[in-house]
Design a protein around this motif. Structure first.
Motif, PDB file in Angstrom:
ATOM      1  N   HIS A 145       0.825  -1.214   0.000  1.00 26.03           N
ATOM      2  CA  HIS A 145       0.000   0.000   0.000  1.00 26.03           C
ATOM      3  C   HIS A 145       0.863   1.269   0.000  1.00 26.03           C
ATOM      4  O   HIS A 145       1.816   1.380   0.772  1.00 26.03           O
ATOM      5  N   HIS A 267     -14.530   3.784  17.945  1.00 25.89           N
ATOM      6  CA  HIS A 267     -14.818   4.210  19.309  1.00 25.89           C
ATOM      7  C   HIS A 267     -14.535   3.171  20.381  1.00 25.89           C
ATOM      8  O   HIS A 267     -15.422   2.817  21.155  1.00 25.89           O
ATOM      9  N   ARG A 353     -19.644   9.861   4.204  1.00 24.04           N
ATOM     10  CA  ARG A 353     -18.198   9.746   4.033  1.00 24.04           C
ATOM     11  C   ARG A 353     -17.835   8.468   3.283  1.00 24.04           C
ATOM     12  O   ARG A 353     -16.965   8.474   2.408  1.00 24.04           O
TER      13      ARG A 353
ATOM     14  N   THR B  83      -9.354  11.394   6.332  1.00 23.18           N
ATOM     15  CA  THR B  83     -10.660  11.746   6.908  1.00 23.18           C
ATOM     16  C   THR B  83     -11.650  10.606   6.715  1.00 23.18           C
ATOM     17  O   THR B  83     -12.845  10.793   6.858  1.00 23.18           O
ATOM     18  N   ASN B  84     -11.153   9.434   6.364  1.00 21.70           N
ATOM     19  CA  ASN B  84     -12.057   8.306   6.160  1.00 21.70           C
ATOM     20  C   ASN B  84     -12.598   7.800   7.506  1.00 21.70           C
ATOM     21  O   ASN B  84     -12.209   8.275   8.565  1.00 21.70           O
ATOM     22  N   ILE B  85     -13.482   6.823   7.431  1.00 17.68           N
ATOM     23  CA  ILE B  85     -14.371   6.506   8.560  1.00 17.68           C
ATOM     24  C   ILE B  85     -13.689   6.330   9.922  1.00 17.68           C
ATOM     25  O   ILE B  85     -14.099   6.949  10.898  1.00 17.68           O
ATOM     26  N   SER B  86     -12.634   5.503   9.995  1.00 21.43           N
ATOM     27  CA  SER B  86     -12.041   5.246  11.316  1.00 21.43           C
ATOM     28  C   SER B  86     -11.407   6.512  11.877  1.00 21.43           C
ATOM     29  O   SER B  86     -11.399   6.739  13.093  1.00 21.43           O
ATOM     30  N   MET B  88     -12.401   9.629  10.960  1.00 18.58           N
ATOM     31  CA  MET B  88     -13.534  10.513  11.213  1.00 18.58           C
ATOM     32  C   MET B  88     -14.131  10.233  12.595  1.00 18.58           C
ATOM     33  O   MET B  88     -14.450  11.149  13.346  1.00 18.58           O
ATOM     34  N   LEU B  89     -14.257   8.947  12.929  1.00 17.04           N
ATOM     35  CA  LEU B  89     -14.845   8.582  14.220  1.00 17.04           C
ATOM     36  C   LEU B  89     -13.981   9.066  15.380  1.00 17.04           C
ATOM     37  O   LEU B  89     -14.460   9.264  16.485  1.00 17.04           O
ATOM     38  N   GLU B 120      -6.624  16.289   1.568  1.00 21.02           N
ATOM     39  CA  GLU B 120      -7.504  15.341   2.242  1.00 21.02           C
ATOM     40  C   GLU B 120      -7.165  13.959   1.695  1.00 21.02           C
ATOM     41  O   GLU B 120      -7.097  13.770   0.485  1.00 21.02           O
ATOM     42  N   GLY B 121      -6.954  13.001   2.603  1.00 18.80           N
ATOM     43  CA  GLY B 121      -6.537  11.682   2.139  1.00 18.80           C
ATOM     44  C   GLY B 121      -7.583  10.625   2.382  1.00 18.80           C
ATOM     45  O   GLY B 121      -8.502  10.798   3.179  1.00 18.80           O
ATOM     46  N   GLU B 122      -7.442   9.511   1.679  1.00 22.91           N
ATOM     47  CA  GLU B 122      -8.275   8.340   1.935  1.00 22.91           C
ATOM     48  C   GLU B 122      -7.522   7.426   2.893  1.00 22.91           C
ATOM     49  O   GLU B 122      -6.388   7.707   3.266  1.00 22.91           O
ATOM     50  N   CYS B 123      -8.156   6.328   3.266  1.00 22.09           N
ATOM     51  CA  CYS B 123      -7.604   5.441   4.289  1.00 22.09           C
ATOM     52  C   CYS B 123      -6.145   5.083   3.991  1.00 22.09           C
ATOM     53  O   CYS B 123      -5.803   4.665   2.898  1.00 22.09           O
ATOM     54  N   MET B 124      -5.289   5.261   4.991  1.00 18.47           N
ATOM     55  CA  MET B 124      -3.868   4.992   4.819  1.00 18.47           C
ATOM     56  C   MET B 124      -3.479   3.628   5.362  1.00 18.47           C
ATOM     57  O   MET B 124      -2.288   3.314   5.485  1.00 18.47           O
ATOM     58  N   CYS B 127      -5.413   2.782  10.484  1.00 15.23           N
ATOM     59  CA  CYS B 127      -6.574   3.322  11.208  1.00 15.23           C
ATOM     60  C   CYS B 127      -6.526   3.117  12.724  1.00 15.23           C
ATOM     61  O   CYS B 127      -7.230   3.809  13.454  1.00 15.23           O
TER      62      CYS B 127
END
Ligand SMILES: Cc1cc2nc3c(=O)[nH]c(=O)nc-3n(C[C@H](O)[C@H](O)[C@H](O)COP(=O)(O)O)c2cc1C
Ligand code: SF4
Ligand code: FES
Lengths: 444, 157
Positions: A145, A267, A353, B83-86, B88-89, B120-124, B127
Motif C-alpha cells: 500500500h 470508538h 463519508r 478523513t475516512n471513517i475510522s 472521522m470517528l 484530504e486523504g483516503e484510508c492509509m 486506522c
C-alpha cells in the motif's frame, strides 16, 4: 518536497493476545525482543519448513493437502479456501509462473497487514517461498500500500536479509529450486487491492480491473499464471506446516480454521490489531479492546470493512467472530476490520463519508459503478445539506441495487452494501434528517 | 535531465522485472522523481517515459490515476490528513480545522511562503492510530492531538 526529518509519533502496537489465552500465529514474533529480525524468526523455527520441503523434495500435493486440512480461507476479504486456490495453478507451464502478495490494504478500517510487515516480515517471506515451491513459481512480488512507506522499507530490508541468508534467490539449499522475491510500492489507489487491478499496477499501468475469466491462475502478471493471496494468508502457511494443518484448524471453529487478525478501530478504548482464535464472541473481543470509549454505549459495528454490512448493537453483541457466525448474524467477516461506533455517531454523515470514498475510488470503467457511486454520494449530500426528500431513500436503494452485480469487479457491490445496510438498519435517522434538515443524533 | 541518483534508483527498480518489461518500473520511477523534485511537471513525466522507453501518455496516465502523485506543485511539505471513517470517528475533523486555521489555507492550497500544502486523504491503512496524517507521502504521524500537530509543524519549519 524534502523528506521530513521528524520522528514518527507514538505508534499503536498490536496487543499481545497470547497473554489472554490466544495463540499467536501470524504475529508469533511479538513475544520476542526484536520481533522483526531474522534471528528472532529463526529462533522460533523460522525457514525450517521451507528448508525441509525443498531439501526433502516434498510433493506439492502434500503441501496443498496440509493447507486444505488447515481450513485456511483467504484473509483478503473474500474468504476463498487457500488450498483450493493453490490447486488451480497449472502444474506444468513453459516459462515463469508468478506469485503475488496483496499488501495493498486500503479498505477503510483495515490495518493488519501493516503490522505483519512491521513485526513479522520473515514469516511472510517464508510463506511466499513455500507457496512458490509448491506452485512452481519462480518470481514473486509483494505489492505494498502506497501510504505505508516505512513498511515498504522494512520489507526491502527483510528481503535483503533473507537473500543474504540464502532463503530466497538462486538454487536454494543447494537444490535446483530458485525463487526471487521483490517489493513493489503502490501509490494511492484503493482499487489496486482488487487482484487484477493490482496485477495491472505491477505491470506499470492504471489500476483498472480485468474481466474475469481468464483468472490470474491462467493469465496474471505479464500474462503468465499467477497466484494471488493476501499477506495474512501467506503468513499463516509456515505455522501450518510446522504444527500441522489440523492444529491450525483446531484453533478455530467449523468453517473457519485458525486464528485471525482483527483490526479494531473507531470508538474503543484501545484500537489496534488483535490476533484471536476464530469463533471468539464479539463481546469478548470488544472487552479486549477496552470496551467502548468514554463509558459510552455501543451503537453499531461494521465487522469486516465497509464492503460488509453494518450491524446494529443488538445483532453484533450475540455474534461470534468467524465466517459462519457473522453471516448468520447478517453480515460477513471480510478482512476482519471491525469499525466500532458509539451512540453519538450520526449514521447519515457516516454513510456520506463512505459513499464519497467509493465514488472517489471507482476506477470508472463500468457505467453502473462510475455513475451510480457519484449519484449515491450526491443524494446523500443533498440530505445532509438539508435538501433531502423522502423519495431519496428509495432512490438510494434503487441506484445501489442497480450497481450490485452489474460490474467488472466487486467494488460495485462493495459500494452498494453500506448504502443498503445503513438505510435498512437506521432508516428513522435518515427520515429525521430529511424532515428536519439536521441530524437526529448530534442536532447539527 | 534525470539526476544520477534518480537513475541509480530507477535502475534498481528495473532489476525487479523481466528486461522486456521496462514499463513495470514506471510507478517507482515517477515516485523517485517526484520525491527529488517535489512534484511531477509534464516535463518530468516525459523524462521518465523517455528513460523507460515508453510513450509519454503511458507515464502520464499512471501519474494522473494514482492519488499520491502530484502533477501540480505542493510546497515543501505536503500534509495529507486521512478523513475516512475510522479517522472521522476519532475526530480527524478537529485536526483538519486546526491545521487549516494554523496554516491559513484550505485543502489543496499552499501557504504563501510555499512551505505547506494541505490534502484530504483516503484510508492509509493505519486506522488503529487515528487520527493521523502523513508528510510528503513518507512520514506517518499517528494518534494526533492539536498539541502534537503544533509540535510537528514547529519541527518542520
Ligand atoms: C475493491 C476491492 C479491494 C480489495 N482490496 C484488497 C486488499 O486490500 N487486500 C487483499 O488482500 N485483498 C483485497 N481484495 C481481494 C482481492 O481481490 C483478492 O481476492 C485477494 O487478495 C486474494 O487473496 P486471499 O485469497 O488470500 O484473500 C479486494 C477486492 C476488491 C474488489
Ligand atoms: S466495478 Fe467500479 S471499480 Fe470495479 S472495474 Fe467497474 S468501475 Fe472499476
Ligand atoms: S480510516 Fe484513516 S487510516 Fe484508515
Amino acid at each position: 518536497m524534502a523528506t521530513s526529518k521528524t520522528t514518527t509519533s507514538k505508534m499503536t502496537a498490536p496487543v499481545m493476545t497470547d497473554l489472554k489465552g490466544q495463540t499467536l500465529v501470524t504475529l508469533q514474533t511479538l513475544k520476542e525482543k526484536n520481533p522483526a529480525s531474522l534471528a528472532t524468526y529463526e529462533k522460533l523455527g523460522g525457514y525450517q519448513q521451507l528448508k525441509r520441503l525443498v531439501t526433502d523434495k516434498v510433493k506439492a500435493i502434500e503441501v496443498i493437502n496440509e493447507v486444505k486440512v488447515s481450513g485456511l480461507r483467504g484473509r483478503g476479504g473474500a474468504g476463498f479456501p487457500t488450498g483450493l486456490k493453490w490447486s488451480f495453478m497449472p502444474r506444468y507451464f513453459d516459462g515463469t509462473k508468478y506469485l503475488v502478495c496483496n499488501t495493498d490494504e486500503g479498505e477503510p478500517g483495515t490495518f493488519k497487514d501493516r503490522d505483519i510487515i512491521r513485526y513479522n516480515p520473515h514469516q511472510l517471506i517464508e510463506g511466499m517461498a513455500i507457496a512458490a515451491y509448491t506452485l512452481g513459481a519462480g518470481v514473486g512480488y509483494n505489492y505494498i500500500h502506497g501510504e505505508i512507506w516505512r513498511e515498504y522499507e522494512i520489507f526491502e530490508e527483510a528481503l535483503a536479509e533473507a537473500r543474504a541468508a540464502g532463503y530466497i534467490g538462486k538454487n536454494l539449499f543447494g537444490t535446483n529450486f530458485s525463487f526471487e522475491l521483490y517489493a513493489v510500492h503502490g501509490y494511492g489507489a484503493y482499487i489496486c487491492g482488487e487482484e487484477t487491478a493490482l496485477i495491472e499496477s505491477i505491470e506499470g499501468k492504471k489500476g483498472q480491473p480485468r474481466f474475469k475469466p481468464p483468472f490470474p491462475a491462467s493469465y496474471g502478471v505479464f500474462g503468465k499464471p499467477t497466484n494471488v493471496n493476501n499477506t495474512e494468508s501467506y503468513t499463516s502457511i509456515p505455522w501450518i506446516l510446522q504444527y500441522g494443518g489440523q492444529a491450525f484448524a483446531d484453533l478455530g471453529v467449523a468453517g473457519s480454521g485458525g486464528s485471525k487478525l482483527f483490526s479494531v478501530s473507531g470508538h474503543v478504548e484501545k484500537p489496534g490489531n488483535y490476533e484471536v482464535n476464530m469463533g471468539m464472541p464479539f463481546a469478548e473481543l470488544l472487552e479486549m479492546a477496552g470496551g467502548i470509549w468514554k463509558g459510552r454505549k455501543l451503537k453499531a459495528v461494521i465487522p469486516g470493512g465497509p464492503s460488509t454490512a453494518v450491524m446494529p448493537a443488538e445483532a453484533i453483541l450475540g455474534a461470534t467472530m468467524d465466517y459462519n457466525g457473522l453471516s448468520k448474524a447478517g453480515s460477513s467477516l471480510g478482512a476482519g476490520s471491525m469499525i466500532v461506533m458509539d451512540e453519538t455517531t450520526c449514521m447519515v454523515k457516516t454513510l456520506k463519508r463512505l459513499s464519497y470514498f467509493f465514488y472517489e475510488e471507482s476506477c470508472g470503467q463500468c457505467t453502473p459503478c462510475r455513475e451510480g457511486t457519484g449519484w449515491v454520494y450526491r443524494v446523500i449530500k443533498r440530505i445532509t445539506d438539508g435538501n433531502g426528500k423522502m423519495e431519496d431513500l428509495d432512490l438510494l436503494t434503487d441506484v445501489s441495487n442497480n450497481i450490485s452485480g452489474r460490474t467488472i469487479c466487486a467494488l460495485g457491490d462493495a459500494a452498494a452494501t453500506p448504502v443498503l445496510s445503513f438505510i435498512k438498519h437506521f432508516r428513522p435517522e435518515f427520515e429525521y434528517y430529511i424532515q428536519h434538515g439536521k441530524s437526529m443524533v448530534d442536532g447539527k | 535531465m534525470l539526476s544520477v541518483e534518480a537513475i541509480e534508483k530507477i535502475e534498481y527498480e528495473l532489476t525487479k522485472y523481466p528486461i522486456d518489461q521496462r514499463q513495470a518500473a514506471v510507478m517507482s520511477a515517477l515516485r523517485i522523481v517526484q520525491t527529488e523534485r517535489g512534484w511531477l511537471s509534464q516535463e518530468s513525466i516525459s523524462e521518465v517515459a523517455a528513460y523507460l522507453g515508453i510513450p509519454d501518455i503511458a507515464a502520464l496516465e499512471v501519474a494522473t490515476f494514482y492519488n499520491m502523485y502530484d502533477t501540480e506543485p505542493v510546497g515543501k511539505y505536503k500534509i495529507t490528513v486521512c478523513t475516512n471513517i475510522s479517522c472521522m470517528l476519532r475526530d480527524s475533523d478537529s485536526i483538519v480545522h486546526h491545521l487549516q486555521e494554523k496554516l491559513g489555507i484550505g485543502f489543496n492550497e499552499i501557504t504563501a511562503d510555499g512551505q505547506f500544502c494541505l490534502k484530504e486523504g483516503e484510508c492509509m491503512g493505519a486506522c488503529g492510530g487515528a487520527p493521523l496524517m502523513s508528510v510528503n507521502n513518507a512520514t506517518m504521524h499517528e494518534n494526533l492531538t492539536t498539541d502534537r500537530v503544533d509540535e510537528i509543524l514547529k519541527e518542520l519549519k
